[in-house]
Design an enzyme around this catalytic site. Sequence first.
Site, PDB file in Angstrom:
ATOM      1  N   ASP A   1      14.259  -0.809  32.402  1.00 21.37           N
ATOM      2  CA  ASP A   1      12.737  -0.121  32.520  1.00 21.37           C
ATOM      3  C   ASP A   1      12.207  -0.175  33.918  1.00 21.37           C
ATOM      4  OD1 ASP A   1      10.392   0.296  31.570  1.00 21.37           O
ATOM      5  OD2 ASP A   1       9.657  -1.531  30.719  1.00 21.37           O
TER       6      ASP A   1
ATOM      7  N   ASP B   1      11.199   6.542  32.405  1.00 17.06           N
ATOM      8  CA  ASP B   1      11.142   5.503  33.139  1.00 17.06           C
ATOM      9  C   ASP B   1      11.977   4.400  32.420  1.00 17.06           C
ATOM     10  OD1 ASP B   1       9.233   5.186  31.282  1.00 17.06           O
ATOM     11  OD2 ASP B   1       7.912   3.886  32.451  1.00 17.06           O
ATOM     12  N   GLU B   2      12.598   4.652  31.104  1.00 14.00           N
ATOM     13  CA  GLU B   2      13.247   3.661  30.389  1.00 14.00           C
ATOM     14  C   GLU B   2      14.366   4.133  29.711  1.00 14.00           C
ATOM     15  OE1 GLU B   2      11.475   1.202  27.162  1.00 14.00           O
ATOM     16  OE2 GLU B   2       9.738   2.815  27.163  1.00 14.00           O
TER      17      GLU B   2
END
Length: 365
Positions: A14, A107-108
């Site tokens: 993350d 983003d993860e």
Amino acid sequence: MDFSLPIRKIIHVDMDAFYASVEQHDNPALRGKPVAVGGEHRGVVSAASYEARKYGVRSAMPSKTAREKCPHLIFVPPRFARYKEISRKIREIFYEYTDLVEPLSLDEAYLDVTENKKDIESANDIAREIRQKIFEQTGLTASAGISINKFLAKVASDINKPNGQKTIHPDKVESFLEELPVEKFYGVGKVTANKMFTLGIFKGKDLKKKSLHELVSLFGKSGSHYYNVVRGIHNSEVKPHRIQKSVAVERTFFEDLYDEQQIDEKLESLSAELHQRLQKNNILGRTLTLKIKYKDFSLFTRSITKEDYYISAEEYFQTSKKLWELRPFDKPVRLLGLSLSHLNTEEKKQVSVQLKIPFQEFNNP
């Protein structure tokens, strides 16, 4: 714990305050300052830097509220092309280690490194290497959680943020979950947590005392999920072929819309943008949804599903006008959105599944 199934090694990576961190990286003048990505006057916060979070600024918060909490907050407009560019670099790093990568957003992502391309035994070492490479290649920091399933990895990745990682070893799973506050369980929101508090459920050990029947009667289908995860049971696999289920465009307006002609113009513009985005990815869909957010933040959505696919911007526009006529209120409008679902990507999934399964089985005996 029941380890009759093979113990997997799952990493959840993350990025730390991704959008805001990109802006601070690209513009050194913003470093160390409270930054919000989003529209300053009429929008919502898409992301907040850690400096802004100290003042209580959070993503999805109205910009006006964010400004009240942090008067010296610096707003910057989002640059999604830049975020996607960096996201692609990050995923290339993931694929150096495994093809079993399940992106959740820009983003993860989850990674299954039980079998990995570098034959590294420790998932903890892999996570550390990945985080170091991300920093070297992008200048950004990431946090990671490592454990035996996706649920635990997701929970773990939040523990040592920012720029840290946490491993929950198989022999520590039960004791970790028993001491975990219920509001920290991934998927337990504020409303559910407050309900649990009124029932005397504050930690995992309290949740564990409830029978499956009790939890289902209290929380419906989610009850069986809570019953399992508090015992470390979560068998969902990392799915590298996530299928896109909807495409959406929306606009928050600087000034509220009152006029029918203005509404028509905005719906026509949104229809054109939606069509362009769909064409670019060769996507079609059968359900069009109109989203209206009023000045008082009340929300209205309505959909129309066709037997065949929508194929043109004009179809989106004409259908959106019909949906507009179904609105319950004649109040000032601050946001309009259009989304398309029931996509042909779901059909593609059905066509390709027979090809994917043997390949995955060959690589993951």
